[in-house]
Design a protein around this motif. Structure first.
Motif, PDB file in Angstrom:
ATOM      1  N   SER A  69      77.402 -13.454 -22.285  1.00  0.00           N
ATOM      2  CA  SER A  69      78.858 -13.474 -22.440  1.00  0.00           C
ATOM      3  C   SER A  69      79.285 -13.324 -23.894  1.00  0.00           C
ATOM      4  CB  SER A  69      79.432 -14.759 -21.848  1.00  0.00           C
ATOM      5  OG  SER A  69      78.730 -15.891 -22.329  1.00  0.00           O
ATOM      6  N   PHE A  70      78.400 -13.653 -24.845  1.00  0.00           N
ATOM      7  CA  PHE A  70      78.656 -13.409 -26.257  1.00  0.00           C
ATOM      8  C   PHE A  70      77.312 -13.345 -26.974  1.00  0.00           C
ATOM      9  CE2 PHE A  70      79.160 -17.969 -25.468  1.00  0.00           C
ATOM     10  CZ  PHE A  70      78.250 -18.534 -26.349  1.00  0.00           C
ATOM     11  N   GLU A  71      77.316 -12.950 -28.219  1.00  0.00           N
ATOM     12  CA  GLU A  71      76.069 -12.762 -28.949  1.00  0.00           C
ATOM     13  C   GLU A  71      75.290 -14.072 -29.066  1.00  0.00           C
ATOM     14  OE1 GLU A  71      74.455 -10.943 -33.211  1.00  0.00           O
ATOM     15  OE2 GLU A  71      76.609 -11.027 -32.776  1.00  0.00           O
ATOM     16  N   ASP A  72      73.998 -14.003 -28.753  1.00  0.00           N
ATOM     17  CA  ASP A  72      73.101 -15.146 -28.861  1.00  0.00           C
ATOM     18  C   ASP A  72      73.517 -16.300 -27.947  1.00  0.00           C
ATOM     19  OD1 ASP A  72      70.678 -15.894 -29.935  1.00  0.00           O
ATOM     20  OD2 ASP A  72      71.566 -17.050 -31.564  1.00  0.00           O
ATOM     21  N   ALA A  73      74.136 -15.971 -26.817  1.00  0.00           N
ATOM     22  CA  ALA A  73      74.566 -17.008 -25.873  1.00  0.00           C
ATOM     23  C   ALA A  73      73.384 -17.525 -25.072  1.00  0.00           C
ATOM     24  CB  ALA A  73      75.636 -16.456 -24.936  1.00  0.00           C
ATOM     25  N   ARG A  74      73.496 -18.763 -24.621  1.00  0.00           N
ATOM     26  CA  ARG A  74      72.498 -19.385 -23.762  1.00  0.00           C
ATOM     27  C   ARG A  74      73.201 -20.041 -22.572  1.00  0.00           C
ATOM     28  NH1 ARG A  74      70.188 -16.819 -26.940  1.00  0.00           N
ATOM     29  NH2 ARG A  74      68.398 -17.358 -28.252  1.00  0.00           N
ATOM     30  N   PHE A  75      72.470 -20.118 -21.455  1.00  0.00           N
ATOM     31  CA  PHE A  75      72.959 -20.884 -20.314  1.00  0.00           C
ATOM     32  C   PHE A  75      71.999 -22.043 -20.105  1.00  0.00           C
ATOM     33  CE2 PHE A  75      74.070 -22.109 -16.033  1.00  0.00           C
ATOM     34  CZ  PHE A  75      75.445 -21.910 -16.008  1.00  0.00           C
ATOM     35  N   VAL A  76      72.532 -23.255 -20.078  1.00  0.00           N
ATOM     36  CA  VAL A  76      71.700 -24.442 -19.939  1.00  0.00           C
ATOM     37  C   VAL A  76      72.077 -25.214 -18.680  1.00  0.00           C
ATOM     38  CG1 VAL A  76      71.230 -24.687 -22.404  1.00  0.00           C
ATOM     39  CG2 VAL A  76      73.235 -25.815 -21.418  1.00  0.00           C
ATOM     40  N   VAL A  77      71.077 -25.845 -18.088  1.00  0.00           N
ATOM     41  CA  VAL A  77      71.263 -26.708 -16.929  1.00  0.00           C
ATOM     42  C   VAL A  77      70.584 -28.034 -17.241  1.00  0.00           C
ATOM     43  CG1 VAL A  77      70.815 -27.029 -14.471  1.00  0.00           C
ATOM     44  CG2 VAL A  77      71.306 -24.735 -15.359  1.00  0.00           C
ATOM     45  N   HIS A  78      71.327 -29.127 -17.104  1.00  0.00           N
ATOM     46  CA  HIS A  78      70.798 -30.458 -17.373  1.00  0.00           C
ATOM     47  C   HIS A  78      70.614 -31.236 -16.074  1.00  0.00           C
ATOM     48  CE1 HIS A  78      71.766 -30.062 -21.662  1.00  0.00           C
ATOM     49  NE2 HIS A  78      72.990 -29.692 -21.325  1.00  0.00           N
ATOM     50  N   GLY A  79      69.534 -31.977 -15.995  1.00  0.00           N
ATOM     51  CA  GLY A  79      69.307 -32.859 -14.849  1.00  0.00           C
ATOM     52  C   GLY A  79      68.462 -34.046 -15.264  1.00  0.00           C
ATOM     53  N   ARG A  80      68.522 -35.105 -14.484  1.00  0.00           N
ATOM     54  CA  ARG A  80      67.676 -36.259 -14.781  1.00  0.00           C
ATOM     55  C   ARG A  80      66.434 -36.201 -13.911  1.00  0.00           C
ATOM     56  NH1 ARG A  80      71.280 -41.092 -12.238  1.00  0.00           N
ATOM     57  NH2 ARG A  80      71.250 -40.390 -10.080  1.00  0.00           N
ATOM     58  N   LEU A  81      65.339 -36.697 -14.453  1.00  0.00           N
ATOM     59  CA  LEU A  81      64.042 -36.642 -13.791  1.00  0.00           C
ATOM     60  C   LEU A  81      63.825 -37.913 -12.989  1.00  0.00           C
ATOM     61  CD1 LEU A  81      61.674 -34.578 -13.826  1.00  0.00           C
ATOM     62  CD2 LEU A  81      60.599 -36.052 -15.540  1.00  0.00           C
ATOM     63  N   VAL A  82      63.577 -37.751 -11.681  1.00  0.00           N
ATOM     64  CA  VAL A  82      63.399 -38.889 -10.778  1.00  0.00           C
ATOM     65  C   VAL A  82      62.166 -38.649  -9.924  1.00  0.00           C
ATOM     66  CG1 VAL A  82      64.429 -40.257  -8.916  1.00  0.00           C
ATOM     67  CG2 VAL A  82      65.895 -39.260 -10.698  1.00  0.00           C
ATOM     68  N   PRO A  83      61.246 -39.622  -9.818  1.00  0.00           N
ATOM     69  CA  PRO A  83      60.038 -39.413  -9.006  1.00  0.00           C
ATOM     70  C   PRO A  83      60.368 -39.179  -7.547  1.00  0.00           C
ATOM     71  CG  PRO A  83      59.796 -41.334 -10.428  1.00  0.00           C
ATOM     72  CD  PRO A  83      61.247 -40.930 -10.491  1.00  0.00           C
ATOM     73  N   VAL A  84      59.633 -38.275  -6.915  1.00  0.00           N
ATOM     74  CA  VAL A  84      59.676 -38.127  -5.464  1.00  0.00           C
ATOM     75  C   VAL A  84      58.982 -39.356  -4.894  1.00  0.00           C
ATOM     76  CG1 VAL A  84      58.796 -36.806  -3.500  1.00  0.00           C
ATOM     77  CG2 VAL A  84      59.730 -35.620  -5.492  1.00  0.00           C
ATOM     78  N   GLU A  85      59.643 -40.051  -3.993  1.00  0.00           N
ATOM     79  CA  GLU A  85      59.218 -41.398  -3.633  1.00  0.00           C
ATOM     80  C   GLU A  85      58.304 -41.510  -2.426  1.00  0.00           C
ATOM     81  OE1 GLU A  85      63.061 -42.898  -3.184  1.00  0.00           O
ATOM     82  OE2 GLU A  85      63.477 -43.016  -5.329  1.00  0.00           O
ATOM     83  N   GLU A  86      58.426 -40.604  -1.497  1.00  0.00           N
ATOM     84  CA  GLU A  86      57.651 -40.784  -0.273  1.00  0.00           C
ATOM     85  C   GLU A  86      57.350 -39.433   0.353  1.00  0.00           C
ATOM     86  OE1 GLU A  86      58.715 -42.346   4.122  1.00  0.00           O
ATOM     87  OE2 GLU A  86      58.948 -43.855   2.563  1.00  0.00           O
TER      88      GLU A  86
END
Length: 288
Positions: free
Chosen positions: A267-284
Protein backbone atom coordinates in the motif's frame (compact mmCIF):
# COMPACT_ATOMS: atom_id res chain seq x y z
CA UNK A 1 17.02 8.43 -48.76
CA UNK A 2 15.35 9.94 -45.74
CA UNK A 3 12.40 7.55 -46.05
CA UNK A 4 14.73 4.53 -46.21
CA UNK A 5 16.55 5.76 -43.12
CA UNK A 6 13.29 6.15 -41.21
CA UNK A 7 12.25 2.61 -42.18
CA UNK A 8 15.62 1.29 -41.04
CA UNK A 9 15.29 3.09 -37.72
CA UNK A 10 11.78 1.69 -37.29
CA UNK A 11 13.07 -1.84 -37.93
CA UNK A 12 15.93 -1.36 -35.45
CA UNK A 13 13.59 0.10 -32.82
CA UNK A 14 11.13 -2.75 -33.31
CA UNK A 15 13.98 -5.22 -32.90
CA UNK A 16 15.13 -3.54 -29.68
CA UNK A 17 11.61 -3.50 -28.24
CA UNK A 18 11.11 -7.12 -29.20
CA UNK A 19 14.39 -8.02 -27.52
CA UNK A 20 13.41 -6.15 -24.35
CA UNK A 21 10.02 -7.84 -24.29
CA UNK A 22 11.64 -11.23 -24.84
CA UNK A 23 14.13 -10.60 -22.01
CA UNK A 24 11.47 -9.63 -19.50
CA UNK A 25 9.26 -12.47 -20.64
CA UNK A 26 12.14 -14.90 -20.11
CA UNK A 27 12.89 -13.32 -16.74
CA UNK A 28 9.25 -13.66 -15.65
CA UNK A 29 9.13 -17.29 -16.76
CA UNK A 30 12.40 -18.02 -14.95
CA UNK A 31 11.08 -16.38 -11.78
CA UNK A 32 7.82 -18.30 -12.01
CA UNK A 33 9.77 -21.54 -12.43
CA UNK A 34 11.82 -20.65 -9.35
CA UNK A 35 8.68 -20.03 -7.33
CA UNK A 36 7.20 -23.34 -8.46
CA UNK A 37 10.40 -25.16 -7.50
CA UNK A 38 10.24 -23.59 -4.05
CA UNK A 39 6.58 -24.56 -3.65
CA UNK A 40 7.44 -28.14 -4.64
CA UNK A 41 10.20 -28.34 -2.00
CA UNK A 42 7.81 -27.27 0.76
CA UNK A 43 5.07 -29.57 -0.43
CA UNK A 44 7.51 -32.51 -0.34
CA UNK A 45 8.78 -31.50 3.11
CA UNK A 46 5.23 -31.34 4.45
CA UNK A 47 4.41 -34.75 2.98
CA UNK A 48 7.61 -36.24 4.43
CA UNK A 49 7.71 -34.90 8.01
CA UNK A 50 4.06 -34.22 8.94
CA UNK A 51 0.87 -36.13 9.39
CA UNK A 52 -2.54 -35.10 10.64
CA UNK A 53 -4.25 -35.80 13.94
CA UNK A 54 -7.58 -34.51 15.22
CA UNK A 55 -7.23 -32.31 18.29
CA UNK A 56 -10.18 -31.25 20.40
CA UNK A 57 -9.11 -28.99 23.19
CA UNK A 58 -10.58 -28.81 26.66
CA UNK A 59 -12.57 -25.61 27.32
CA UNK A 60 -10.38 -22.76 28.57
CA UNK A 61 -11.16 -20.25 31.30
CA UNK A 62 -11.37 -16.64 30.26
CA UNK A 63 -8.10 -14.87 31.01
CA UNK A 64 -7.61 -12.24 33.67
CA UNK A 65 -7.77 -8.87 31.91
CA UNK A 66 -5.51 -5.90 32.46
CA UNK A 67 -6.54 -2.38 33.32
CA UNK A 68 -5.57 0.35 30.85
CA UNK A 69 -2.42 1.75 32.48
CA UNK A 70 -2.08 5.26 33.79
CA UNK A 71 1.48 6.44 33.00
CA UNK A 72 1.51 8.33 36.30
CA UNK A 73 0.39 5.32 38.30
CA UNK A 74 2.35 2.12 37.49
CA UNK A 75 0.38 0.24 40.13
CA UNK A 76 -2.60 0.10 37.78
CA UNK A 77 -0.98 -2.67 35.75
CA UNK A 78 -0.03 -4.96 38.60
CA UNK A 79 -1.89 -8.30 38.51
CA UNK A 80 -3.37 -7.64 41.94
CA UNK A 81 -4.82 -4.32 40.76
CA UNK A 82 -6.39 -5.74 37.61
CA UNK A 83 -10.14 -6.35 37.72
CA UNK A 84 -11.12 -9.99 37.88
CA UNK A 85 -12.76 -11.53 34.83
CA UNK A 86 -16.03 -13.32 35.25
CA UNK A 87 -15.43 -17.07 35.26
CA UNK A 88 -16.64 -18.89 32.20
CA UNK A 89 -15.64 -21.38 29.56
CA UNK A 90 -14.66 -20.72 25.98
CA UNK A 91 -15.32 -23.62 23.59
CA UNK A 92 -12.45 -24.88 21.46
CA UNK A 93 -13.31 -26.61 18.16
CA UNK A 94 -11.64 -29.76 16.91
CA UNK A 95 -8.89 -29.10 14.38
CA UNK A 96 -6.98 -31.31 11.97
CA UNK A 97 -3.60 -30.35 13.40
CA UNK A 98 -0.28 -31.30 11.75
CA UNK A 99 2.04 -33.53 13.76
CA UNK A 100 5.72 -33.04 12.98
CA UNK A 101 8.65 -35.44 12.96
CA UNK A 102 11.22 -32.97 14.28
CA UNK A 103 14.03 -35.53 14.18
CA UNK A 104 13.62 -35.85 10.44
CA UNK A 105 13.04 -32.13 9.95
CA UNK A 106 16.17 -31.20 11.91
CA UNK A 107 18.21 -33.60 9.79
CA UNK A 108 17.24 -31.40 6.85
CA UNK A 109 18.07 -28.20 8.69
CA UNK A 110 19.37 -27.77 12.23
CA UNK A 111 17.93 -24.25 12.43
CA UNK A 112 14.35 -25.55 12.61
CA UNK A 113 12.42 -24.39 15.70
CA UNK A 114 8.75 -24.93 14.83
CA UNK A 115 6.01 -25.54 12.28
CA UNK A 116 3.36 -22.89 11.50
CA UNK A 117 -0.13 -23.85 10.32
CA UNK A 118 -3.29 -21.87 9.58
CA UNK A 119 -6.29 -24.07 8.67
CA UNK A 120 -7.80 -23.58 5.20
CA UNK A 121 -4.93 -21.41 3.96
CA UNK A 122 -1.57 -22.01 2.29
CA UNK A 123 0.25 -21.43 5.60
CA UNK A 124 1.73 -24.83 6.46
CA UNK A 125 5.48 -24.40 6.75
CA UNK A 126 8.55 -25.06 8.88
CA UNK A 127 9.97 -22.15 10.86
CA UNK A 128 13.70 -21.63 11.38
CA UNK A 129 15.91 -19.30 13.41
CA UNK A 130 19.17 -18.28 11.79
CA UNK A 131 22.15 -16.15 12.74
CA UNK A 132 20.74 -13.06 11.03
CA UNK A 133 17.57 -11.78 9.38
CA UNK A 134 18.97 -12.00 5.84
CA UNK A 135 19.91 -15.57 4.90
CA UNK A 136 16.42 -17.08 4.96
CA UNK A 137 14.96 -14.28 2.88
CA UNK A 138 16.23 -16.12 -0.21
CA UNK A 139 17.08 -19.66 0.94
CA UNK A 140 14.72 -22.62 1.28
CA UNK A 141 14.64 -25.03 4.20
CA UNK A 142 17.04 -27.33 2.33
CA UNK A 143 19.56 -24.52 1.72
CA UNK A 144 18.66 -23.96 -1.93
CA UNK A 145 18.84 -20.33 -3.01
CA UNK A 146 15.27 -19.41 -3.91
CA UNK A 147 13.14 -16.26 -3.66
CA UNK A 148 10.44 -18.06 -1.67
CA UNK A 149 12.79 -18.08 1.30
CA UNK A 150 11.82 -19.72 4.59
CA UNK A 151 9.68 -18.54 7.50
CA UNK A 152 12.12 -17.43 10.19
CA UNK A 153 12.19 -16.12 13.74
CA UNK A 154 14.06 -12.88 14.37
CA UNK A 155 17.62 -13.81 15.29
CA UNK A 156 17.39 -11.59 18.40
CA UNK A 157 14.57 -13.72 19.81
CA UNK A 158 14.98 -16.90 21.80
CA UNK A 159 14.12 -19.98 19.79
CA UNK A 160 11.68 -21.32 22.39
CA UNK A 161 9.06 -18.54 21.98
CA UNK A 162 9.45 -17.49 25.62
CA UNK A 163 10.02 -13.80 24.82
CA UNK A 164 7.23 -11.33 25.41
CA UNK A 165 7.16 -10.68 21.66
CA UNK A 166 8.53 -13.19 19.15
CA UNK A 167 8.77 -12.05 15.52
CA UNK A 168 8.25 -14.46 12.63
CA UNK A 169 8.89 -13.20 9.09
CA UNK A 170 7.87 -14.58 5.70
CA UNK A 171 7.39 -13.38 2.14
CA UNK A 172 4.12 -12.24 0.59
CA UNK A 173 4.17 -14.30 -2.61
CA UNK A 174 1.94 -13.28 -5.51
CA UNK A 175 0.96 -16.95 -5.79
CA UNK A 176 -0.65 -16.72 -2.35
CA UNK A 177 2.08 -18.91 -0.82
CA UNK A 178 4.25 -18.37 2.25
CA UNK A 179 2.66 -15.67 4.46
CA UNK A 180 0.58 -13.96 1.76
CA UNK A 181 -2.65 -15.07 3.46
CA UNK A 182 -1.89 -12.82 6.44
CA UNK A 183 -3.03 -9.75 4.51
CA UNK A 184 -6.54 -11.23 4.42
CA UNK A 185 -6.81 -10.38 8.13
CA UNK A 186 -7.57 -6.87 6.95
CA UNK A 187 -11.13 -8.15 6.68
CA UNK A 188 -13.38 -9.04 9.61
CA UNK A 189 -14.95 -11.97 7.75
CA UNK A 190 -11.55 -13.60 7.27
CA UNK A 191 -10.68 -13.20 10.95
CA UNK A 192 -14.05 -14.64 11.99
CA UNK A 193 -13.32 -17.73 9.86
CA UNK A 194 -9.63 -18.00 10.92
CA UNK A 195 -9.23 -16.69 14.50
CA UNK A 196 -6.45 -19.17 15.31
CA UNK A 197 -3.07 -20.05 13.83
CA UNK A 198 -1.16 -23.03 15.21
CA UNK A 199 2.49 -23.32 16.18
CA UNK A 200 3.95 -26.80 16.70
CA UNK A 201 7.35 -27.20 18.36
CA UNK A 202 9.29 -29.92 20.15
CA UNK A 203 7.94 -28.64 23.47
CA UNK A 204 4.32 -28.98 22.37
CA UNK A 205 1.51 -27.63 20.23
CA UNK A 206 0.21 -24.11 20.67
CA UNK A 207 -2.57 -22.00 19.27
CA UNK A 208 -1.91 -18.36 18.41
CA UNK A 209 -5.07 -16.52 19.43
CA UNK A 210 -5.16 -13.52 17.12
CA UNK A 211 -6.17 -10.11 18.43
CA UNK A 212 -4.76 -7.54 15.98
CA UNK A 213 -3.73 -7.11 12.34
CA UNK A 214 -2.82 -3.99 10.38
CA UNK A 215 -0.51 -2.38 7.82
CA UNK A 216 2.48 -0.56 9.27
CA UNK A 217 5.99 0.72 8.60
CA UNK A 218 9.02 -1.55 8.70
CA UNK A 219 10.37 0.35 11.71
CA UNK A 220 7.13 0.53 13.70
CA UNK A 221 6.56 -0.43 17.32
CA UNK A 222 5.02 -3.70 16.14
CA UNK A 223 8.57 -5.07 16.12
CA UNK A 224 9.42 -4.08 19.69
CA UNK A 225 11.40 -6.74 21.56
CA UNK A 226 12.54 -5.10 24.79
CA UNK A 227 10.12 -4.12 27.54
CA UNK A 228 11.61 -2.67 30.70
CA UNK A 229 8.48 -3.13 32.83
CA UNK A 230 4.97 -4.56 32.91
CA UNK A 231 3.69 -1.02 32.41
CA UNK A 232 5.64 -0.60 29.17
CA UNK A 233 4.47 -4.01 27.94
CA UNK A 234 0.80 -3.25 28.63
CA UNK A 235 1.04 0.18 26.98
CA UNK A 236 2.43 -1.62 23.92
CA UNK A 237 -0.35 -4.22 23.98
CA UNK A 238 -2.92 -1.47 24.16
CA UNK A 239 -1.29 0.35 21.25
CA UNK A 240 -1.11 -2.61 18.86
CA UNK A 241 -4.63 -3.81 19.77
CA UNK A 242 -6.05 -0.37 18.96
CA UNK A 243 -4.58 -0.48 15.44
CA UNK A 244 -6.37 -3.69 14.42
CA UNK A 245 -8.37 -3.89 11.21
CA UNK A 246 -10.61 -6.56 12.73
CA UNK A 247 -12.46 -6.43 16.02
CA UNK A 248 -12.29 -8.97 18.85
CA UNK A 249 -13.19 -8.95 22.54
CA UNK A 250 -10.03 -10.71 23.66
CA UNK A 251 -8.58 -9.62 26.98
CA UNK A 252 -4.84 -9.79 27.51
CA UNK A 253 -2.56 -9.90 30.53
CA UNK A 254 1.05 -9.13 31.37
CA UNK A 255 1.70 -12.88 31.45
CA UNK A 256 0.86 -13.38 27.78
CA UNK A 257 3.54 -14.26 25.23
CA UNK A 258 2.91 -12.56 21.90
CA UNK A 259 3.69 -13.90 18.43
CA UNK A 260 3.98 -11.25 15.72
CA UNK A 261 3.78 -12.52 12.14
CA UNK A 262 5.12 -10.13 9.52
CA UNK A 263 5.00 -10.03 5.73
CA UNK A 264 5.30 -7.40 3.00
CA UNK A 265 2.42 -5.11 2.04
CA UNK A 266 2.19 -2.95 -1.04
CA UNK A 267 0.00 0.00 0.00
CA UNK A 268 3.04 2.29 0.36
CA UNK A 269 6.81 2.05 0.08
CA UNK A 270 8.41 -0.41 2.51
CA UNK A 271 5.01 -1.28 4.00
CA UNK A 272 4.48 -4.34 6.18
CA UNK A 273 1.41 -6.27 7.28
CA UNK A 274 1.57 -7.65 10.81
CA UNK A 275 -0.67 -10.03 12.74
CA UNK A 276 -0.41 -10.29 16.52
CA UNK A 277 -1.62 -13.17 18.67
CA UNK A 278 -0.97 -14.64 22.08
CA UNK A 279 0.56 -18.08 22.45
CA UNK A 280 -1.54 -20.61 24.37
CA UNK A 281 -0.80 -24.35 24.78
CA UNK A 282 -3.13 -26.83 23.12
CA UNK A 283 -4.56 -28.51 26.18
CA UNK A 284 -6.06 -31.83 25.24
CA UNK A 285 -5.95 -34.29 22.35
CA UNK A 286 -8.59 -36.76 21.31
CA UNK A 287 -8.63 -39.18 18.43
CA UNK A 288 -6.11 -41.62 17.01
Amino acid sequence: MKERLLKLLAVVLAGILTGIAAYYGWKALRQEKEYQEGDKVYEEVAQTVTWRDIYEEAPALRPEPFRVPDPDDPETVSPSAAPQAEAGELPRPAVDLPQVNFDMLEEMNGDVVAWLYCPDTAINYPVVKGRDNSYYLDHLIDGTENSNGTLFVDYRNRGDFSDRNTLIYGHHMQSGRMLAALTEYEFQDFYDAHPLIYLISRSGSFRIELFSAYTTEAASSAYALDFSSDTQFVVWLREIAAKSDFQTNMQLSTKDRIITLSTCAYSFEDARFVVHGRLVPVEERSGD
